[in-house]
Motif scaffolding. Structure first.
Motif, PDB file in Angstrom:
ATOM      1  N   TYR A  19      12.595   9.205  -5.804  1.00  0.00           N
ATOM      2  CA  TYR A  19      10.652   8.838  -6.486  1.00  0.00           C
ATOM      3  C   TYR A  19      11.053   8.531  -4.824  1.00  0.00           C
ATOM      4  O   TYR A  19      11.246   7.660  -3.928  1.00  0.00           O
ATOM      5  CB  TYR A  19      10.868   7.976  -6.466  1.00  0.00           C
ATOM      6  CG  TYR A  19      11.533   8.234  -8.409  1.00  0.00           C
ATOM      7  CD1 TYR A  19      10.442   9.080  -9.370  1.00  0.00           C
ATOM      8  CD2 TYR A  19      12.274   7.394  -8.999  1.00  0.00           C
ATOM      9  CE1 TYR A  19      10.600   9.451 -10.642  1.00  0.00           C
ATOM     10  CE2 TYR A  19      12.497   8.385 -10.391  1.00  0.00           C
ATOM     11  CZ  TYR A  19      11.828   9.002 -10.873  1.00  0.00           C
ATOM     12  OH  TYR A  19      11.902   9.520 -11.899  1.00  0.00           O
ATOM     13  N   PRO A  20       9.727   9.220  -3.906  1.00  0.00           N
ATOM     14  CA  PRO A  20       8.986   8.757  -3.340  1.00  0.00           C
ATOM     15  C   PRO A  20       8.670   7.188  -2.658  1.00  0.00           C
ATOM     16  O   PRO A  20       7.854   6.550  -4.489  1.00  0.00           O
ATOM     17  CB  PRO A  20       8.221   9.356  -2.466  1.00  0.00           C
ATOM     18  CG  PRO A  20       7.425  10.295  -3.758  1.00  0.00           C
ATOM     19  CD  PRO A  20       8.672   9.841  -4.651  1.00  0.00           C
ATOM     20  N   ILE A  21       8.674   5.916  -2.375  1.00  0.00           N
ATOM     21  CA  ILE A  21       8.286   5.022  -1.605  1.00  0.00           C
ATOM     22  C   ILE A  21       6.767   5.321  -0.750  1.00  0.00           C
ATOM     23  O   ILE A  21       7.206   5.726   0.133  1.00  0.00           O
ATOM     24  CB  ILE A  21       8.696   3.750  -0.881  1.00  0.00           C
ATOM     25  CG1 ILE A  21      10.373   4.273  -2.201  1.00  0.00           C
ATOM     26  CG2 ILE A  21       8.327   2.630  -0.777  1.00  0.00           C
ATOM     27  CD1 ILE A  21      10.138   3.708  -3.220  1.00  0.00           C
ATOM     28  N   THR A  22       6.152   4.921  -1.525  1.00  0.00           N
ATOM     29  CA  THR A  22       4.404   5.723  -1.063  1.00  0.00           C
ATOM     30  C   THR A  22       3.992   4.225   0.258  1.00  0.00           C
ATOM     31  O   THR A  22       4.510   3.463  -0.163  1.00  0.00           O
ATOM     32  CB  THR A  22       3.249   6.196  -1.951  1.00  0.00           C
ATOM     33  OG1 THR A  22       2.584   4.829  -2.765  1.00  0.00           O
ATOM     34  CG2 THR A  22       4.240   7.594  -2.503  1.00  0.00           C
ATOM     35  N   GLN A  23       2.935   4.551   0.931  1.00  0.00           N
ATOM     36  CA  GLN A  23       2.465   3.733   2.102  1.00  0.00           C
ATOM     37  C   GLN A  23       1.679   2.952   1.468  1.00  0.00           C
ATOM     38  O   GLN A  23       1.621   2.107   0.964  1.00  0.00           O
ATOM     39  CB  GLN A  23       1.534   4.071   2.955  1.00  0.00           C
ATOM     40  CG  GLN A  23       0.947   3.268   3.899  1.00  0.00           C
ATOM     41  CD  GLN A  23       2.632   2.471   4.576  1.00  0.00           C
ATOM     42  OE1 GLN A  23       3.768   2.951   4.764  1.00  0.00           O
ATOM     43  NE2 GLN A  23       2.674   1.206   4.155  1.00  0.00           N
ATOM     44  N   ALA A  24       1.043   3.714   0.022  1.00  0.00           N
ATOM     45  CA  ALA A  24       0.283   2.632  -1.490  1.00  0.00           C
ATOM     46  C   ALA A  24       1.281   1.738  -1.198  1.00  0.00           C
ATOM     47  O   ALA A  24       0.410   0.615  -1.660  1.00  0.00           O
ATOM     48  CB  ALA A  24      -0.583   3.668  -1.838  1.00  0.00           C
ATOM     49  N   LYS A  25       2.102   1.969  -2.551  1.00  0.00           N
ATOM     50  CA  LYS A  25       3.009   1.179  -2.917  1.00  0.00           C
ATOM     51  C   LYS A  25       3.329   0.251  -1.784  1.00  0.00           C
ATOM     52  O   LYS A  25       4.005  -0.543  -2.485  1.00  0.00           O
ATOM     53  CB  LYS A  25       4.357   2.213  -3.917  1.00  0.00           C
ATOM     54  CG  LYS A  25       5.491   0.970  -4.853  1.00  0.00           C
ATOM     55  CD  LYS A  25       6.494   2.218  -5.069  1.00  0.00           C
ATOM     56  CE  LYS A  25       7.039   1.415  -6.278  1.00  0.00           C
ATOM     57  NZ  LYS A  25       7.781   2.138  -7.163  1.00  0.00           N
ATOM     58  N   ALA A  26       3.969   0.747  -0.772  1.00  0.00           N
ATOM     59  CA  ALA A  26       4.112  -0.095  -0.353  1.00  0.00           C
ATOM     60  C   ALA A  26       2.879  -1.652   0.876  1.00  0.00           C
ATOM     61  O   ALA A  26       3.761  -2.589   0.719  1.00  0.00           O
ATOM     62  CB  ALA A  26       5.316  -0.318   1.194  1.00  0.00           C
ATOM     63  N   SER A  27       2.176  -1.301   0.661  1.00  0.00           N
ATOM     64  CA  SER A  27       1.109  -2.462   1.085  1.00  0.00           C
ATOM     65  C   SER A  27       1.048  -2.664  -0.200  1.00  0.00           C
ATOM     66  O   SER A  27       0.618  -4.336  -0.448  1.00  0.00           O
ATOM     67  CB  SER A  27       0.240  -0.943   1.216  1.00  0.00           C
ATOM     68  OG  SER A  27       0.028  -0.741   2.658  1.00  0.00           O
ATOM     69  N   SER A  28       0.968  -1.939  -1.503  1.00  0.00           N
ATOM     70  CA  SER A  28       0.661  -3.308  -2.683  1.00  0.00           C
ATOM     71  C   SER A  28       1.363  -4.247  -2.861  1.00  0.00           C
ATOM     72  O   SER A  28       1.522  -5.168  -3.499  1.00  0.00           O
ATOM     73  CB  SER A  28       0.642  -1.816  -3.722  1.00  0.00           C
ATOM     74  OG  SER A  28       0.387  -2.756  -5.054  1.00  0.00           O
ATOM     75  N   ILE A  29       2.464  -3.544  -2.627  1.00  0.00           N
ATOM     76  CA  ILE A  29       4.005  -4.666  -2.511  1.00  0.00           C
ATOM     77  C   ILE A  29       3.794  -5.675  -2.165  1.00  0.00           C
ATOM     78  O   ILE A  29       3.570  -7.086  -1.457  1.00  0.00           O
ATOM     79  CB  ILE A  29       5.147  -4.330  -2.313  1.00  0.00           C
ATOM     80  CG1 ILE A  29       5.729  -3.459  -4.006  1.00  0.00           C
ATOM     81  CG2 ILE A  29       6.358  -5.451  -2.741  1.00  0.00           C
ATOM     82  CD1 ILE A  29       6.553  -2.029  -3.650  1.00  0.00           C
ATOM     83  N   ALA A  30       3.452  -5.419  -0.171  1.00  0.00           N
ATOM     84  CA  ALA A  30       3.116  -6.372   1.032  1.00  0.00           C
ATOM     85  C   ALA A  30       1.698  -7.555   0.183  1.00  0.00           C
ATOM     86  O   ALA A  30       1.969  -8.612   0.759  1.00  0.00           O
ATOM     87  CB  ALA A  30       3.004  -5.843   1.776  1.00  0.00           C
ATOM     88  N   GLN A  31       0.876  -6.807  -0.147  1.00  0.00           N
ATOM     89  CA  GLN A  31      -0.347  -7.407  -0.522  1.00  0.00           C
ATOM     90  C   GLN A  31       0.116  -8.424  -1.630  1.00  0.00           C
ATOM     91  O   GLN A  31      -0.150  -9.560  -2.122  1.00  0.00           O
ATOM     92  CB  GLN A  31      -1.577  -6.796  -1.280  1.00  0.00           C
ATOM     93  CG  GLN A  31      -2.887  -7.959  -1.517  1.00  0.00           C
ATOM     94  CD  GLN A  31      -3.297  -8.324  -0.327  1.00  0.00           C
ATOM     95  OE1 GLN A  31      -3.660  -8.234   0.323  1.00  0.00           O
ATOM     96  NE2 GLN A  31      -3.601  -9.826  -0.311  1.00  0.00           N
ATOM     97  N   ALA A  32       0.968  -8.612  -3.004  1.00  0.00           N
ATOM     98  CA  ALA A  32       1.159  -8.993  -4.328  1.00  0.00           C
ATOM     99  C   ALA A  32       1.969  -9.966  -3.328  1.00  0.00           C
ATOM    100  O   ALA A  32       2.430 -11.390  -3.349  1.00  0.00           O
ATOM    101  CB  ALA A  32       2.096  -7.911  -4.813  1.00  0.00           C
ATOM    102  N   GLU A  33       3.222 -10.345  -2.420  1.00  0.00           N
ATOM    103  CA  GLU A  33       3.115 -10.841  -1.976  1.00  0.00           C
ATOM    104  C   GLU A  33       3.033 -11.561  -0.751  1.00  0.00           C
ATOM    105  O   GLU A  33       3.269 -13.328  -1.451  1.00  0.00           O
ATOM    106  CB  GLU A  33       4.681 -10.057  -1.355  1.00  0.00           C
ATOM    107  CG  GLU A  33       6.245 -11.062  -0.927  1.00  0.00           C
ATOM    108  CD  GLU A  33       7.182 -10.341   0.501  1.00  0.00           C
ATOM    109  OE1 GLU A  33       8.315  -9.471  -0.762  1.00  0.00           O
ATOM    110  OE2 GLU A  33       7.390 -10.302   1.367  1.00  0.00           O
ATOM    111  N   HIS A  34       1.925 -11.400  -0.128  1.00  0.00           N
ATOM    112  CA  HIS A  34       1.246 -12.404   0.415  1.00  0.00           C
ATOM    113  C   HIS A  34       0.507 -13.626  -1.416  1.00  0.00           C
ATOM    114  O   HIS A  34       0.262 -14.363  -0.768  1.00  0.00           O
ATOM    115  CB  HIS A  34       0.266 -11.447   1.341  1.00  0.00           C
ATOM    116  CG  HIS A  34      -0.359 -12.204   1.886  1.00  0.00           C
ATOM    117  ND1 HIS A  34      -0.893 -13.709   2.315  1.00  0.00           N
ATOM    118  CD2 HIS A  34      -1.972 -11.977   2.374  1.00  0.00           C
ATOM    119  CE1 HIS A  34      -1.810 -14.112   3.094  1.00  0.00           C
ATOM    120  NE2 HIS A  34      -2.260 -13.232   3.228  1.00  0.00           N
ATOM    121  N   ASP A  35       0.259 -12.543  -1.769  1.00  0.00           N
ATOM    122  CA  ASP A  35      -1.108 -13.086  -2.821  1.00  0.00           C
ATOM    123  C   ASP A  35      -0.066 -14.261  -3.468  1.00  0.00           C
ATOM    124  O   ASP A  35      -0.447 -15.361  -3.443  1.00  0.00           O
ATOM    125  CB  ASP A  35      -1.591 -12.304  -3.773  1.00  0.00           C
ATOM    126  CG  ASP A  35      -2.321 -11.112  -3.162  1.00  0.00           C
ATOM    127  OD1 ASP A  35      -2.778 -11.465  -2.274  1.00  0.00           O
ATOM    128  OD2 ASP A  35      -2.916 -10.170  -4.108  1.00  0.00           O
TER     129      ASP A  35
END
Length: 124
Positions: A19-35
């Motif tokens: 399964y590809p790890i998309t940039q959108a998924k990586a960014s979403s995880i980063a945002q959730a981690e930041h939140d």
């Protein structure tokens, strides 16, 4: 709330399964981690792992695409080694703890390169 972030093992497993790890998924995880933390992504945390997996996959796709666009008779052993290197750096091989199998893209490129080398040897 931590359950909202994927575990590192889950991300690696997804990547291992193709399964590809998309940039959108990586960014979403980063945002959730930041939140959750109010800070930048945690070193070795889910966002960092997702970004690393994404980058490795993109490197492999780029190299594989370059080689796939070459005429098959021009594929060399150096091309095969390059593809294998990038395939090994993807999570698939690293997580499984072994080299790509006989049905992998790098194995196919190696077979073409071996054939080409043999043909060049016959022509000499």
């Amino acid at each position: 709330m931590e359950s909202e972030l994927p575990h590192k093992e889950q991300l690696v497993a997804e990547s291992t399964e193709g399964y590809p790890i998309t940039q959108a998924k990586a960014s979403s995880i980063a945002q959730a981690e930041h939140d959750m933390t109010g800070r930048e992504p945690i070193k070795g945390g889910p966002a960092a792992i997702a970004q690393s997996l994404h980058d490795r996959q993109q490197n492999f796709y780029e190299v594989a695409g370059e080689i796939a666009r070459k005429p098959s008779e021009e594929v060399t052993k150096e091309d095969a080694a390059k593809v294998q290197h990038f395939e090994l750096t993807c999570a698939q091989a690293r997580a499984l703890g072994h080299e790509p199998g006989k049905a992998s893209f790098s194995a196919e490129v190696q077979a073409i390169a071996d054939h080409n080398a043999q043909m060049r040897h016959v022509d000499d």
